[in-house]
Design a protein around this motif. Structure first.
Motif, PDB file in Angstrom:
ATOM      1  N   PRO A  41       0.811  -1.234   0.000  1.00 48.42           N
ATOM      2  CA  PRO A  41       0.000   0.000   0.000  1.00 48.42           C
ATOM      3  C   PRO A  41       0.833   1.268   0.000  1.00 48.42           C
ATOM      4  N   ALA A  42       1.990   1.256   0.660  1.00 50.35           N
ATOM      5  CA  ALA A  42       2.835   2.452   0.696  1.00 50.35           C
ATOM      6  C   ALA A  42       3.387   2.782  -0.684  1.00 50.35           C
ATOM      7  N   ILE A  43       3.654   1.752  -1.479  1.00 49.09           N
ATOM      8  CA  ILE A  43       4.142   1.984  -2.846  1.00 49.09           C
ATOM      9  C   ILE A  43       3.037   2.593  -3.693  1.00 49.09           C
ATOM     10  N   LEU A  44       1.838   2.061  -3.574  1.00 47.55           N
ATOM     11  CA  LEU A  44       0.717   2.615  -4.329  1.00 47.55           C
ATOM     12  C   LEU A  44       0.456   4.066  -3.939  1.00 47.55           C
ATOM     13  N   ALA A  45       0.566   4.358  -2.636  1.00 42.18           N
ATOM     14  CA  ALA A  45       0.352   5.728  -2.176  1.00 42.18           C
ATOM     15  C   ALA A  45       1.427   6.663  -2.729  1.00 42.18           C
ATOM     16  N   ALA A  46       2.656   6.159  -2.826  1.00 41.85           N
ATOM     17  CA  ALA A  46       3.767   6.999  -3.269  1.00 41.85           C
ATOM     18  C   ALA A  46       3.633   7.426  -4.725  1.00 41.85           C
ATOM     19  N   ILE A  47       2.976   6.602  -5.541  1.00 44.51           N
ATOM     20  CA  ILE A  47       2.883   6.917  -6.974  1.00 44.51           C
ATOM     21  C   ILE A  47       1.508   7.442  -7.377  1.00 44.51           C
ATOM     22  N   ARG A  48       0.660   7.642  -6.373  1.00 44.19           N
ATOM     23  CA  ARG A  48      -0.737   7.993  -6.696  1.00 44.19           C
ATOM     24  C   ARG A  48      -0.839   9.384  -7.319  1.00 44.19           C
ATOM     25  N   ASP A  49      -0.202  10.371  -6.724  1.00 38.97           N
ATOM     26  CA  ASP A  49      -0.345  11.760  -7.184  1.00 38.97           C
ATOM     27  C   ASP A  49       0.973  12.224  -7.796  1.00 38.97           C
ATOM     28  N   LEU A  50       1.052  12.157  -9.097  1.00 40.18           N
ATOM     29  CA  LEU A  50       2.256  12.532  -9.822  1.00 40.18           C
ATOM     30  C   LEU A  50       1.975  13.680 -10.777  1.00 40.18           C
TER      31      LEU A  50
END
Length: 353
Positions: A41-50
Motif C-alpha cells: 500500500p505504501a508503494i501505491l500511495a507513493a505513486i498515486r499523485d504525480l
C-alpha cells in the motif's frame, strides 16, 4: 517481408525478446518470474499523485543517494536504469562494438545474446556444466584479446544455480583486471546459501566489477521497470552516456524509495516464496525430476526434446510456464494456490518423458 529501407542484416535476423506468455484470468502466470504478491500500500500511495506533465530527475539522484548509503559507496558509483536489463544494454554498448566479444554462460538469461548483437559485438556462449552451473574455468579460458566484457548470472536464470564467493574470487583472479565483469544478481534477495557470492561487498576490491540488481523481483516493481548497478565512477559515467535520456520515470523513483522504507515487510514475502520454492523442488525430486538447487524465485525442469509437449500439458492445466526449447522449462514460484496443480501436472509429465 522486405523492408522499404536498408537495415542491419544481423538485426533483421535477430529473434525479438519473447516475454513470458500472458495468462487468462483463471490461469496462473508462472512464466515471467514476477512476485505474485500485490503491491505494498505504501508503494501505491507513493505513486498515486504525480505531476506527469513534468520530466523526472534524469539522474535519479535521491534514489542513488539512498542506495549509495545502503551499500557504503558514493552516489557516483550508482547508476539507476529502466530495469537492470537496460543498464546491461548500456554497459555492453559502452564496452563492446564490431569485432569485440562478450562472454557469457549458456543457457542463461535469454536477453544476453540480443543485447550483444544490438551493440554490434559477438557473443561467446560457454555451456553450463552438467549440473547446470556456470563453468567459470571455461569462461576464463574463452577470454581473449577481443573480449570486452563477461557476464556472470547468479542465481542463474533459468537454472537457479549460484556462483559461490570462492568460485567468483578464483574467476576474478584468472581474468584480466581491465576486463569488465558484470555480475547479474537480479535474484539476490532469494538466495539462502551463505556461500554465495555477494557482489555488493566486492566493488571496492575489483575496480573492473559491475554489480547489477533489480527491484522487479523481490520488491514487486516489475511493471515500473527500475534497477541499478554499482560500479567504479568511470564505468558509471560511460554507461550513462549510452542511456536513453529520462528513461527512469518519477513513478519508478518514488516506488523504489517507498519499497526501501518498507523493505522488512517485503522481504517477509520473499522468504515465503523461497520456502515455497524449496517445497516445490522437494516434491519434484520425489517424482523423479532432476531439478537443480534453485536460489531464484523459480525452478528448472530439464525437459529437453519434450519441452513443447510438457509446456502444453501445464497450459492445459491452467499454468503458463516458460518453455526454453530445446533445453527445458522454467517455472516461476507463484501464488500458493498454484502449487498443488504444479506438482500434480509435473508428476504426470515426468512419467511420460
Amino acid at each position: 517481408m522486405t523492408a522499404p529501407v536498408r537495415l542491419r542484416p544481423e538485426i533483421v535476423a535477430l529473434p525479438a525478446y519473447a516475454q513470458g506468455k500472458p495468462a487468462s484470468p483463471e490461469a496462473f502466470k508462472l512464466s515471467s518470474n514476477e512476485n505474485p504478491a500485490p503491491p505494498h500500500p505504501a508503494i501505491l500511495a507513493a505513486i498515486r499523485d504525480l505531476d506527469i506533465n513534468r520530466y523526472p530527475d534524469a539522474s535519479a539522484l535521491v534514489v542513488r543517494e539512498r542506495l549509495a548509503a545502503r551499500h557504503g559507496v558514493s552516489a557516483d558509483e550508482i547508476i539507476v536504469g529502466a530495469g537492470s536489463v537496460a543498464i546491461l544494454a548500456q554497459l555492453i554498448s559502452a564496452a563492446a562494438t564490431v569485432g569485440d566479444e562478450v562472454v557469457h554462460a549458456w543457457r542463461s538469461f535469454e536477453a544476453y545474446p540480443g543485447l550483444i548483437t544490438v551493440a554490434g559485438a559477438t557473443g561467446v556462449r560457454v555451456p553450463l556444466t552438467p549440473d547446470a552451473q556456470h563453468d567459470l574455468a571455461a569462461m576464463a579460458v574463452a577470454v581473449n584479446d577481443r573480449t570486452r566484457a563477461v557476464i556472470v548470472c547468479t542465481p542463474n536464470n533459468p537454472t537457479g544455480t549460484i556462483v559461490t564467493a570462492q568460485q567468483f574470487a578464483d574467476f576474478m583472479s584468472a581474468v584480466p583486471t581491465d576486463l569488465m565483469v558484470i555480475l547479474d544478481e537480479a535474484y539476490a534477495e532469494f538466495v539462502c546459501d551463505e556461500s554465495a557470492v555477494d557482489g555488493a561487498t566486492l566493488v571496492g576490491r575489483y575496480p573492473n566489477l559491475v554489480v547489477l540488481r533489480t527491484f522487479s523481483k523481490a520488491y514487486g516493481l516489475a511493471g515500473l521497470r527500475v534497477g541499478y548497478a554499482i560500479a567504479h565512477p568511470s564505468i558509471v559515467q560511460a554507461a550513462r552516456r549510452t542511456a536513453i535520456p529520462l528513461s527512469v520515470t518519477e513513478a519508478s523513483q518514488r516506488a523504489v524509495l517507498a519499497a526501501l522504507d518498507h523493505e522488512d515487510e517485503l522481504l517477509v514475502e520473499v522468504a515465503s516464496i523461497a520456502a515455497r520454492r524449496d517445497d516445490v523442488r522437494a516434491a519434484l525430486l520425489e517424482q523423479g525430476w532432476q531439478v537443480p538447487v534453485s536460489h531464484g524465485n523459480f525452478v528448472w525442469l530439464p525437459t529437453a526434446a519434450a519441452t513443447a509437449a510438457a509446456a502444453a500439458a501445464f497450459a492445459d492445466a491452467g499454468l503458463i510456464v516458460r518453455a526454453l526449447a530445446p533445453d527445458g522449462i522454467r517455472v516461476s514460484i507463484g501464488e500458493a494456490q498454484s502449487v498443488a496443480t504444479l506438482v500434480r501436472v509435473a508428476g504426470e509429465v515426468v512419467r511420460t518423458l
